[in-house]
Design an enzyme around this catalytic site. Structure first.
Site, PDB file in Angstrom:
ATOM      1  N   GLU A 131       0.871  -1.185   0.000  1.00  0.00           N
ATOM      2  CA  GLU A 131       0.000   0.000   0.000  1.00  0.00           C
ATOM      3  C   GLU A 131       0.902   1.227   0.000  1.00  0.00           C
ATOM      4  O   GLU A 131       2.090   1.128   0.292  1.00  0.00           O
ATOM      5  CB  GLU A 131      -0.902  -0.002   1.246  1.00  0.00           C
ATOM      6  N   ALA A 134       2.358   1.518   3.286  1.00  0.00           N
ATOM      7  CA  ALA A 134       2.867   0.251   3.828  1.00  0.00           C
ATOM      8  C   ALA A 134       3.606  -0.491   2.719  1.00  0.00           C
ATOM      9  O   ALA A 134       3.046  -1.346   2.037  1.00  0.00           O
ATOM     10  CB  ALA A 134       1.724  -0.588   4.387  1.00  0.00           C
ATOM     11  N   GLY A 135       4.880  -0.074   2.491  1.00  0.00           N
ATOM     12  CA  GLY A 135       5.717  -0.727   1.467  1.00  0.00           C
ATOM     13  C   GLY A 135       6.606  -1.741   2.158  1.00  0.00           C
ATOM     14  O   GLY A 135       6.221  -2.893   2.372  1.00  0.00           O
ATOM     15  N   ILE A 161       0.457  -2.990  -8.047  1.00  0.00           N
ATOM     16  CA  ILE A 161       0.116  -4.394  -8.269  1.00  0.00           C
ATOM     17  C   ILE A 161       0.435  -4.805  -9.712  1.00  0.00           C
ATOM     18  O   ILE A 161      -0.182  -4.339 -10.674  1.00  0.00           O
ATOM     19  CB  ILE A 161      -1.369  -4.666  -7.907  1.00  0.00           C
ATOM     20  N   ARG A 274      32.498  -3.979 -33.399  1.00  0.00           N
ATOM     21  CA  ARG A 274      32.868  -2.565 -33.373  1.00  0.00           C
ATOM     22  C   ARG A 274      34.388  -2.391 -33.472  1.00  0.00           C
ATOM     23  O   ARG A 274      35.140  -3.010 -32.714  1.00  0.00           O
ATOM     24  CB  ARG A 274      32.358  -1.950 -32.057  1.00  0.00           C
ATOM     25  N   GLN A 343      27.867   0.678 -21.209  1.00  0.00           N
ATOM     26  CA  GLN A 343      29.199   1.284 -21.333  1.00  0.00           C
ATOM     27  C   GLN A 343      29.968   0.706 -22.521  1.00  0.00           C
ATOM     28  O   GLN A 343      30.617   1.433 -23.272  1.00  0.00           O
ATOM     29  CB  GLN A 343      29.978   1.037 -20.027  1.00  0.00           C
ATOM     30  N   GLY A 346      29.289   2.144 -25.819  1.00  0.00           N
ATOM     31  CA  GLY A 346      29.592   3.566 -26.009  1.00  0.00           C
ATOM     32  C   GLY A 346      28.301   4.344 -26.231  1.00  0.00           C
ATOM     33  O   GLY A 346      27.259   4.012 -25.657  1.00  0.00           O
ATOM     34  N   GLU A 370       9.458  -7.119  -4.466  1.00  0.00           N
ATOM     35  CA  GLU A 370       9.507  -8.277  -3.555  1.00  0.00           C
ATOM     36  C   GLU A 370      10.488  -8.032  -2.409  1.00  0.00           C
ATOM     37  O   GLU A 370      11.219  -8.925  -1.989  1.00  0.00           O
ATOM     38  CB  GLU A 370       9.800  -9.569  -4.329  1.00  0.00           C
TER      39      GLU A 370
HETATM   40  C1  LIG Z   1       7.012  -1.943 -10.790  1.00  0.00           C
HETATM   41  C2  LIG Z   1       6.626  -2.424  -9.417  1.00  0.00           C
HETATM   42  C3  LIG Z   1       5.892  -3.588  -9.288  1.00  0.00           C
HETATM   43  C4  LIG Z   1       5.489  -4.035  -8.022  1.00  0.00           C
HETATM   44  N1  LIG Z   1       4.702  -5.154  -7.908  1.00  0.00           N
HETATM   45  C5  LIG Z   1       4.123  -5.446  -6.703  1.00  0.00           C
HETATM   46  C6  LIG Z   1       3.120  -6.464  -6.612  1.00  0.00           C
HETATM   47  O1  LIG Z   1       2.767  -7.129  -7.596  1.00  0.00           O
HETATM   48  N2  LIG Z   1       2.516  -6.668  -5.400  1.00  0.00           N
HETATM   49  C7  LIG Z   1       2.865  -5.960  -4.287  1.00  0.00           C
HETATM   50  O2  LIG Z   1       2.283  -6.189  -3.221  1.00  0.00           O
HETATM   51  N3  LIG Z   1       3.837  -4.990  -4.350  1.00  0.00           N
HETATM   52  C8  LIG Z   1       4.454  -4.718  -5.521  1.00  0.00           C
HETATM   53  N4  LIG Z   1       5.406  -3.714  -5.611  1.00  0.00           N
HETATM   54  C9  LIG Z   1       5.747  -2.958  -4.406  1.00  0.00           C
HETATM   55  C10 LIG Z   1       7.163  -3.186  -3.945  1.00  0.00           C
HETATM   56  O3  LIG Z   1       7.303  -4.450  -3.359  1.00  0.00           O
HETATM   57  C11 LIG Z   1       7.508  -2.010  -2.994  1.00  0.00           C
HETATM   58  O4  LIG Z   1       7.660  -0.862  -3.809  1.00  0.00           O
HETATM   59  C12 LIG Z   1       8.745  -2.275  -2.183  1.00  0.00           C
HETATM   60  O5  LIG Z   1       8.533  -3.313  -1.273  1.00  0.00           O
HETATM   61  C13 LIG Z   1       9.218  -1.026  -1.433  1.00  0.00           C
HETATM   62  O6  LIG Z   1       8.182  -0.381  -0.786  1.00  0.00           O
HETATM   63  P1  LIG Z   1       8.016   1.209  -0.985  1.00  0.00           P
HETATM   64  O7  LIG Z   1       7.960   1.458  -2.455  1.00  0.00           O
HETATM   65  O8  LIG Z   1       6.884   1.675  -0.168  1.00  0.00           O
HETATM   66  O9  LIG Z   1       9.366   1.833  -0.465  1.00  0.00           O
HETATM   67  P2  LIG Z   1       9.699   2.255   1.041  1.00  0.00           P
HETATM   68  O10 LIG Z   1       9.373   1.158   1.980  1.00  0.00           O
HETATM   69  O11 LIG Z   1       9.119   3.595   1.297  1.00  0.00           O
HETATM   70  O12 LIG Z   1      11.278   2.386   0.956  1.00  0.00           O
HETATM   71  C14 LIG Z   1      11.948   3.577   0.531  1.00  0.00           C
HETATM   72  C15 LIG Z   1      13.446   3.373   0.781  1.00  0.00           C
HETATM   73  O13 LIG Z   1      13.673   3.181   2.188  1.00  0.00           O
HETATM   74  C16 LIG Z   1      14.398   1.979   2.386  1.00  0.00           C
HETATM   75  N5  LIG Z   1      13.989   1.338   3.636  1.00  0.00           N
HETATM   76  C17 LIG Z   1      12.728   1.126   4.104  1.00  0.00           C
HETATM   77  N6  LIG Z   1      12.751   0.465   5.261  1.00  0.00           N
HETATM   78  C18 LIG Z   1      14.066   0.228   5.543  1.00  0.00           C
HETATM   79  C19 LIG Z   1      14.763  -0.408   6.610  1.00  0.00           C
HETATM   80  N7  LIG Z   1      14.109  -0.997   7.627  1.00  0.00           N
HETATM   81  N8  LIG Z   1      16.114  -0.430   6.572  1.00  0.00           N
HETATM   82  C20 LIG Z   1      16.788   0.126   5.534  1.00  0.00           C
HETATM   83  N9  LIG Z   1      16.194   0.740   4.492  1.00  0.00           N
HETATM   84  C21 LIG Z   1      14.844   0.793   4.510  1.00  0.00           C
HETATM   85  C22 LIG Z   1      14.029   1.105   1.197  1.00  0.00           C
HETATM   86  O14 LIG Z   1      14.969   0.085   0.987  1.00  0.00           O
HETATM   87  C23 LIG Z   1      13.990   2.119   0.069  1.00  0.00           C
HETATM   88  O15 LIG Z   1      15.288   2.364  -0.408  1.00  0.00           O
HETATM   89  C24 LIG Z   1       5.869  -3.306  -6.870  1.00  0.00           C
HETATM   90  C25 LIG Z   1       6.630  -2.124  -7.005  1.00  0.00           C
HETATM   91  C26 LIG Z   1       6.984  -1.678  -8.258  1.00  0.00           C
HETATM   92  C27 LIG Z   1       7.754  -0.382  -8.374  1.00  0.00           C
END
Ligand SMILES: Cc1cc2nc3c(=O)[nH]c(=O)nc-3n(C[C@H](O)[C@H](O)[C@H](O)COP(=O)(O)OP(=O)(O)OC[C@H]3O[C@@H](n4cnc5c(N)ncnc54)[C@H](O)[C@@H]3O)c2cc1C
Length: 387
Positions: A131, A134-135, A161, A274, A343, A346, A370
């Site tokens: 969400e 909630a990433g 998703i 090349r 790279q 070129g 993931e």
């Molecule tokens: C193209 C695409 C397809 C996707 N497909 C799916 C899907 O099919 N189903 C699904 O459920 N999700 C999906 N996702 C979601 C994806 O899994 C999340 O984007 C990912 O888990 C990161 O969550 P966030 O984007 O909220 O980043 P955030 O959690 O906000 O992270 C931002 C930054 O903070 C860092 N960070 C966060 N917490 C910590 C910590 N504890 N320690 C160190 N660093 C941290 C992260 O590594 C990142 O660099 C997809 C995302 C994309 C872009």
């Protein structure tokens, strides 16, 4: 000497499968890969070819009319498709991601409802955990599911998703007990059908790469589903969702290995052709050493991915470290190798006349989804520190 030492190799069936998928990918997927990316459209040609050949969801067990491919075989399929088109490789990869919670924890009745349609290619599945708020912190999700008589009613929004809009089935994690002592124990998993009342999908995200694979928000507005669509017991949803990732992180590693392999092969062909300073640039040791490093890293990543997949297949306990390591290492390798491939081309590498810039853009996502590679390192360091 350990007598099993000599068996550290893929089965003949695995190599035969690789050849079959490579041949299909070369003929029926590669020709469309650049245009799919350019027009940001779903790779229908790849989807049709994969369904026809039985490669769209190879992991589905034979008991549901599937191919019954093991985890290593599934990785090989994904790797070989990603070698030519990363977007298309998300068809088998996300079919596994979307159905793994069902295979791991659903009732027989629910498995029977969903799995045969995935096996036949009539339907695809998506996985809805993330969400906006909630990433990485998945337990903070807000999507709610409330029991209403013999139904569950879902409200909320999931984002990012993969293949949303193309999929028929969605495994959705939602809060069922907001007062649970541990947030994670208040989450349950459900199966939602695209035609369920109150379900809808948003517009496509405008992305850097994997442009052929639609990524959308999905909405639940009093979305009503029968009670039989819960996966396992209430409160077990996040556990199932995270166990799923143990099985699917190797598939993202496989996607990364495939992208990197495609970029290496394109670079080898280019540097032989090349000419600069009166000779082929492949005669320069600076170029040769780059190719050697690229090939070395890909080989290491490939082995790690297969080992992780095999451990998941055998149902070994405590596979968090190896599956996180395989995904993290392979995706970092894919980013390095594709950047080096650009790279080696070129200026030409910086244009859309060659596939390596697409591969570099596609590689980036493997370090993010993931679980970001920082989150993989959290998983690994926890295992290292706690044994
Ligand atoms: C193209 C695409 C397809 C996707 N497909 C799916 C899907 O099919 N189903 C699904 O459920 N999700 C999906 N996702 C979601 C994806 O899994 C999340 O984007 C990912 O888990 C990161 O969550 P966030 O984007 O909220 O980043 P955030 O959690 O906000 O992270 C931002 C930054 O903070 C860092 N960070 C966060 N917490 C910590 C910590 N504890 N320690 C160190 N660093 C941290 C992260 O590594 C990142 O660099 C997809 C995302 C994309 C872009």
């Amino acid at each position: 000497m350990n007598p099993s030492f000599g068996t550290y190799q893929l089965a003949e069936e695995h190599e035969a499968l690789r050849e079959a998928v490579r041949s299909l990918a070369e003929k029926e997927i590669k020709p469309y890969a650049a245009e799919v990316d350019e027009n940001e459209r779903f790779p229908v040609e790849a989807h049709n070819a994969l369904v026809k050949a039985g490669f769209a969801a190879v992991h589905v067990p034979e008991s549901f009319d599937g191919q019954g491919a093991d985890s290593v075989a599934t990785c090989i399929v994904i790797e070989e498709i990603a070698r030519v088109c990363a977007s298309s490789s998300l068809i088998p990869a996300v079919n596994k991601l979307g159905t793994m919670p069902i295979l791991l924890s659903a009732s027989d009745e629910l498995k029977q409802l969903v799995m045969p349609s995935i096996a036949s290619g009539e339907a695809m599945a998506s996985y809805a955990l993330s969400e906006r708020e909630a990433g990485s912190d998945t337990a903070s999700m807000r999507t709610r599911a409330v029991r209403d008589g013999s139904d569950w009613v879902l409200n909320g929004t999931k984002c990012w998703i993969t293949n949303a809009g193309e999929s028929t089935w969605y495994t959705v994690m939602a809060v069922t007990d907001p007062n649970a002592a541990k947030k994670s124990a208040g989450i349950s998993a459900f199966v939602v059908h695209k035609d369920d009342p109150g379900f809808s999908v948003g517009p496509k995200e405008r992305k850097l790469g994997i442009k052929g694979s639609p990524t959308r928000e999905i909405y639940f507005e009093n979305c009503t589903i029968p009670e039989s669509r819960i996966i396992g017991e209430p409160g077990t949803g996040l556990k199932t969702a995270l166990r799923t990732l143990d099985h699917t992180r190797p598939t993202i590693g496989a996607q990364a290995v495939g992208i990197a392999q495609g970029a290496l092969e394109a670079a080898v062909e280019y540097v032989k052709d090349r000419k600069q300073f009166g000779k082929s640039i492949s005669d320069f040791q600076g170029v040769q050493f780059m190719l050697a490093d690229m090939a070395m890293k890909i080989e290491a990543a490939r082995h790690m991915v297969y080992v992780a997949a095999a451990k998941a297949e055998r149902g070994e306990p405590n596979i968090g470290f190896i599956t996180a390591a395989a995904k993290c290492f392979a995706s970092d390798v894919a980013m390095e190798v594709t950047t080096d491939a650009v790279q080696l081309f070129g200026g030409a590498g910086y244009t859309r006349d060659f596939p390596v810039e697409r591969m570099m853009r596609d590689a980036k996502i493997t370090q993010i989804y993931e679980g970001t590679n920082q989150v993989q390192r959290v998983v690994m360091s926890r295992a290292v520190l706690n044994g």
